[in-house]
Design an enzyme around this catalytic site. Sequence first.
Site, PDB file in Angstrom:
ATOM      1  N   LYS A  57      37.724  11.079  47.236  1.00 45.99           N
ATOM      2  CA  LYS A  57      37.728  12.428  46.636  1.00 45.99           C
ATOM      3  C   LYS A  57      36.897  13.394  47.469  1.00 45.99           C
ATOM      4  O   LYS A  57      35.895  12.988  48.070  1.00 45.99           O
ATOM      5  CB  LYS A  57      37.138  12.378  45.214  1.00 45.99           C
ATOM      6  CG  LYS A  57      37.635  11.225  44.366  1.00 45.99           C
ATOM      7  CD  LYS A  57      37.099  11.262  42.947  1.00 45.99           C
ATOM      8  CE  LYS A  57      37.427   9.971  42.217  1.00 45.99           C
ATOM      9  NZ  LYS A  57      36.532   8.855  42.510  1.00 45.99           N
ATOM     10  N   HIS A 101      37.529  16.414  43.522  1.00 41.41           N
ATOM     11  CA  HIS A 101      36.640  15.709  42.592  1.00 41.41           C
ATOM     12  C   HIS A 101      36.315  16.522  41.334  1.00 41.41           C
ATOM     13  O   HIS A 101      36.293  15.994  40.230  1.00 41.41           O
ATOM     14  CB  HIS A 101      35.345  15.325  43.317  1.00 41.41           C
ATOM     15  CG  HIS A 101      34.630  14.163  42.729  1.00 41.41           C
ATOM     16  ND1 HIS A 101      33.973  13.234  43.492  1.00 41.41           N
ATOM     17  CD2 HIS A 101      34.466  13.763  41.443  1.00 41.41           C
ATOM     18  CE1 HIS A 101      33.432  12.318  42.693  1.00 41.41           C
ATOM     19  NE2 HIS A 101      33.720  12.621  41.449  1.00 41.41           N
ATOM     20  N   ASP A 131      38.476   2.607  43.790  1.00 39.09           N
ATOM     21  CA  ASP A 131      38.251   4.054  43.675  1.00 39.09           C
ATOM     22  C   ASP A 131      36.853   4.410  44.192  1.00 39.09           C
ATOM     23  O   ASP A 131      35.859   3.904  43.695  1.00 39.09           O
ATOM     24  CB  ASP A 131      38.353   4.457  42.191  1.00 39.09           C
ATOM     25  CG  ASP A 131      38.199   5.949  41.991  1.00 39.09           C
ATOM     26  OD1 ASP A 131      39.232   6.651  41.983  1.00 39.09           O
ATOM     27  OD2 ASP A 131      37.055   6.422  41.865  1.00 39.09           O
ATOM     28  N   TYR A 185      29.922   9.486  46.225  1.00 35.97           N
ATOM     29  CA  TYR A 185      29.324   8.192  45.880  1.00 35.97           C
ATOM     30  C   TYR A 185      28.487   7.609  47.031  1.00 35.97           C
ATOM     31  O   TYR A 185      27.765   6.630  46.833  1.00 35.97           O
ATOM     32  CB  TYR A 185      30.392   7.156  45.492  1.00 35.97           C
ATOM     33  CG  TYR A 185      31.298   7.514  44.340  1.00 35.97           C
ATOM     34  CD1 TYR A 185      31.065   8.628  43.540  1.00 35.97           C
ATOM     35  CD2 TYR A 185      32.395   6.706  44.041  1.00 35.97           C
ATOM     36  CE1 TYR A 185      31.922   8.947  42.486  1.00 35.97           C
ATOM     37  CE2 TYR A 185      33.241   7.017  42.979  1.00 35.97           C
ATOM     38  CZ  TYR A 185      33.002   8.134  42.216  1.00 35.97           C
ATOM     39  OH  TYR A 185      33.852   8.436  41.176  1.00 35.97           O
TER      40      TYR A 185
END
Length: 290
Positions: free
Chosen positions: A81, A114, A47, A52
Amino acid sequence: MSLSTQFKLNNGTSIPCLGFGTYKIKDPNEAYQSVKTALELGYIHIDTAAFYENEKYVGNAVKDYIQASGCKREDLFVTSKVWKTEAGYDKTLRAFEKTMDEIGLDYLDLYLVHWPSSYAFDDDWENTNRSTWKAMMEIYKSGRVKAIGVSNFLTHHLNALMDSEIIPAVDQIEINPGFMQADTVKFCQDNGILVEAWSPLGRGRSLEHPVLVELAGKYGKSTAQIILRWDLQHDILPLPKSVHEDRIKSNSEIFDFELSNEDMAKIDALEPYGNSGHSPDEKTIQKGRN
Ligand code: A2P
């Protein structure tokens, strides 16, 4: 049950029941190595997210692992996301292209919104969420993602999407002991939306809770294993993150024991303890955590 056991999504797609989380692993080498280690240890579900800032290294690790192991892309499950600043139809479509360039894979297994647009910062939040979702449905229909879903959507955010042609397959929300988000979980499970748990270990904070430490002793397991097993027994898919090989390994060893109903209830009854304080309907973090 094992690492390769799959849950079924509402569009018929299968999703491996435990995923490897990569939030906060920004360092390129650390991101690449931890994902590669997870794959080598048997995780088949990874994931990530544009936010990120590690999609590229996650993608590289996945591609290198496929080449080295001889497994097929279809044997692995990869999620990313779209970040909240990219809400709305056009921006979501553009953000998806950027994600695909970064991650370097032909397709994603799951693509998530997200965070919802919320009344805390958008007067027209329901329509914004609908137009983001319109782009998500278009991406899904293009075949470049196998399923679409949301993250951090509470019941009222989900409600605005429930009359769509395609309803979310997944809602990935923060869940850790004491922070069960029971209303949202119930709504999702009643409506065929799979719940995934981010920060299942409360970023490590939950691991010190005395009740969980006691249960760990009783079952001869680590506190992390107790928590992840508790998620699974609630039909919730946990996404633990670690950069340490021994923890990555032990977090996946949760299939050889079962918590009793009594001990499940004990964990269910805990007061909030390790949660982040983030809420989609608040502009700021409630507890100044992260
Ligand atoms: P590290 O990456 O240094 O191993 P969450 O998944 O809830 O976000 O929690 C992740 C945090 O918990 C990270 O700080 C991670 O540290 C730590 N962590 C993950 N697995 C374990 C474990 N089995 N034992 C102790 N700490 C862990």
